[in-house]
Scaffold this motif. Structure first.
Motif, PDB file in Angstrom:
ATOM      1  N   VAL A  15       0.844  -1.187   0.000  1.00 36.84           N
ATOM      2  CA  VAL A  15       0.000   0.000   0.000  1.00 36.84           C
ATOM      3  C   VAL A  15       0.884   1.244   0.000  1.00 36.84           C
ATOM      4  O   VAL A  15       1.831   1.339   0.775  1.00 36.84           O
ATOM      5  N   ILE A  16       0.561   2.177  -0.882  1.00 34.36           N
ATOM      6  CA  ILE A  16       1.266   3.463  -0.929  1.00 34.36           C
ATOM      7  C   ILE A  16       0.468   4.452  -0.094  1.00 34.36           C
ATOM      8  O   ILE A  16      -0.736   4.616  -0.303  1.00 34.36           O
ATOM      9  N   THR A  17       1.142   5.084   0.867  1.00 30.69           N
ATOM     10  CA  THR A  17       0.492   6.088   1.695  1.00 30.69           C
ATOM     11  C   THR A  17       1.268   7.394   1.611  1.00 30.69           C
ATOM     12  O   THR A  17       2.447   7.408   1.273  1.00 30.69           O
ATOM     13  N   ARG A  18       0.570   8.477   1.905  1.00 29.42           N
ATOM     14  CA  ARG A  18       1.200   9.805   1.943  1.00 29.42           C
ATOM     15  C   ARG A  18       0.900  10.402   3.309  1.00 29.42           C
ATOM     16  O   ARG A  18      -0.256  10.598   3.671  1.00 29.42           O
ATOM     17  N   TYR A  19       1.943  10.635   4.084  1.00 30.96           N
ATOM     18  CA  TYR A  19       1.825  11.218   5.415  1.00 30.96           C
ATOM     19  C   TYR A  19       2.251  12.673   5.330  1.00 30.96           C
ATOM     20  O   TYR A  19       3.256  12.998   4.712  1.00 30.96           O
ATOM     21  N   GLU A  20       1.476  13.560   5.934  1.00 31.20           N
ATOM     22  CA  GLU A  20       1.822  14.982   5.948  1.00 31.20           C
ATOM     23  C   GLU A  20       1.681  15.516   7.361  1.00 31.20           C
ATOM     24  O   GLU A  20       0.656  15.332   8.004  1.00 31.20           O
ATOM     25  N   ASP A  21       2.727  16.148   7.839  1.00 26.45           N
ATOM     26  CA  ASP A  21       2.758  16.747   9.166  1.00 26.45           C
ATOM     27  C   ASP A  21       2.769  18.259   8.995  1.00 26.45           C
ATOM     28  O   ASP A  21       3.710  18.812   8.441  1.00 26.45           O
ATOM     29  N   GLN A  22       1.711  18.915   9.437  1.00 22.67           N
ATOM     30  CA  GLN A  22       1.609  20.379   9.358  1.00 22.67           C
ATOM     31  C   GLN A  22       2.195  20.968  10.631  1.00 22.67           C
ATOM     32  O   GLN A  22       1.505  21.095  11.637  1.00 22.67           O
ATOM     33  N   LEU A  23       3.472  21.307  10.595  1.00 21.16           N
ATOM     34  CA  LEU A  23       4.161  21.784  11.791  1.00 21.16           C
ATOM     35  C   LEU A  23       3.580  23.083  12.327  1.00 21.16           C
ATOM     36  O   LEU A  23       3.505  23.285  13.533  1.00 21.16           O
ATOM     37  N   GLU A  24       3.145  23.967  11.427  1.00 22.85           N
ATOM     38  CA  GLU A  24       2.655  25.274  11.877  1.00 22.85           C
ATOM     39  C   GLU A  24       1.365  25.200  12.690  1.00 22.85           C
ATOM     40  O   GLU A  24       1.123  26.023  13.554  1.00 22.85           O
ATOM     41  N   THR A  27      -1.068  19.620  13.145  1.00 26.38           N
ATOM     42  CA  THR A  27      -1.930  18.531  12.683  1.00 26.38           C
ATOM     43  C   THR A  27      -1.157  17.619  11.742  1.00 26.38           C
ATOM     44  O   THR A  27      -0.134  17.996  11.184  1.00 26.38           O
ATOM     45  N   ALA A  28      -1.660  16.422  11.570  1.00 26.95           N
ATOM     46  CA  ALA A  28      -1.054  15.448  10.663  1.00 26.95           C
ATOM     47  C   ALA A  28      -2.166  14.696   9.947  1.00 26.95           C
ATOM     48  O   ALA A  28      -3.282  14.588  10.453  1.00 26.95           O
ATOM     49  N   SER A  29      -1.849  14.196   8.751  1.00 24.21           N
ATOM     50  CA  SER A  29      -2.828  13.403   8.010  1.00 24.21           C
ATOM     51  C   SER A  29      -2.097  12.305   7.253  1.00 24.21           C
ATOM     52  O   SER A  29      -0.920  12.419   6.936  1.00 24.21           O
ATOM     53  N   ILE A  30      -2.830  11.234   6.979  1.00 22.14           N
ATOM     54  CA  ILE A  30      -2.293  10.142   6.177  1.00 22.14           C
ATOM     55  C   ILE A  30      -3.373   9.709   5.194  1.00 22.14           C
ATOM     56  O   ILE A  30      -4.547   9.621   5.547  1.00 22.14           O
ATOM     57  N   ARG A  31      -2.964   9.515   3.939  1.00 22.46           N
ATOM     58  CA  ARG A  31      -3.896   9.083   2.886  1.00 22.46           C
ATOM     59  C   ARG A  31      -3.344   7.860   2.191  1.00 22.46           C
ATOM     60  O   ARG A  31      -2.137   7.753   1.985  1.00 22.46           O
ATOM     61  N   PRO A  64      15.168  17.688   3.487  1.00 29.43           N
ATOM     62  CA  PRO A  64      14.634  16.722   4.460  1.00 29.43           C
ATOM     63  C   PRO A  64      13.119  16.796   4.668  1.00 29.43           C
ATOM     64  O   PRO A  64      12.548  15.963   5.364  1.00 29.43           O
ATOM     65  N   ARG A  65      12.444  17.758   4.052  1.00 28.70           N
ATOM     66  CA  ARG A  65      10.992  17.864   4.227  1.00 28.70           C
ATOM     67  C   ARG A  65      10.215  16.881   3.364  1.00 28.70           C
ATOM     68  O   ARG A  65       9.009  16.732   3.535  1.00 28.70           O
ATOM     69  N   ILE A  66      10.898  16.214   2.439  1.00 30.97           N
ATOM     70  CA  ILE A  66      10.216  15.203   1.631  1.00 30.97           C
ATOM     71  C   ILE A  66      11.030  13.915   1.699  1.00 30.97           C
ATOM     72  O   ILE A  66      12.241  13.929   1.531  1.00 30.97           O
ATOM     73  N   ILE A  67      10.368  12.827   2.023  1.00 36.40           N
ATOM     74  CA  ILE A  67      11.047  11.550   2.229  1.00 36.40           C
ATOM     75  C   ILE A  67      10.529  10.543   1.208  1.00 36.40           C
ATOM     76  O   ILE A  67       9.333  10.256   1.150  1.00 36.40           O
ATOM     77  N   TYR A  68      11.447  10.013   0.421  1.00 36.75           N
ATOM     78  CA  TYR A  68      11.096   9.029  -0.597  1.00 36.75           C
ATOM     79  C   TYR A  68      10.846   7.663   0.047  1.00 36.75           C
ATOM     80  O   TYR A  68      11.405   7.362   1.101  1.00 36.75           O
ATOM     81  N   PRO A  69      10.024   6.821  -0.595  1.00 36.83           N
ATOM     82  CA  PRO A  69       9.742   5.499  -0.022  1.00 36.83           C
ATOM     83  C   PRO A  69      11.003   4.637  -0.008  1.00 36.83           C
ATOM     84  O   PRO A  69      11.834   4.721  -0.911  1.00 36.83           O
TER      85      PRO A  69
END
Length: 82
Positions: A15-24, A27-31, A64-69
């Protein structure tokens, strides 16, 4: 009557997921972006999606803000005696 048999079998999916952490705002989300039966295909698709977003955002290589699989090691199940 026919013979009827039920079995439970393990199934592996990638499964491919995309995690995003909104530091400001803290909040965080995963799709989930896709599900594949083949690890190599999932790896190629995940890498391509990440690279496209990396380029779209205009981030420098190695940012470092984007991490490859990363490649996940495959564990091959041994057949069970019946």
């Amino acid at each position: 009557m026919e013979n009827i048999e039920y079995r439970v079998r393990p199934v592996t999916r990638y499964v491919i997921t995309r995690y995003e952490d909104q530091l400001e705002n803290g909040t965080a989300s995963i799709r989930t972006l896709g599900e594949y039966e083949n690890q190599e295909v999932a790896q190629e698709v995940g890498y391509a999606l990440c690279k496209a977003e990396h380029e779209r955002l205009g981030l420098a290589p190695g940012d470092p803000r984007i991490i490859y699989p990363q490649m996940v090691p495959v564990q091959i199940a041994q057949p069970q005696a019946v």
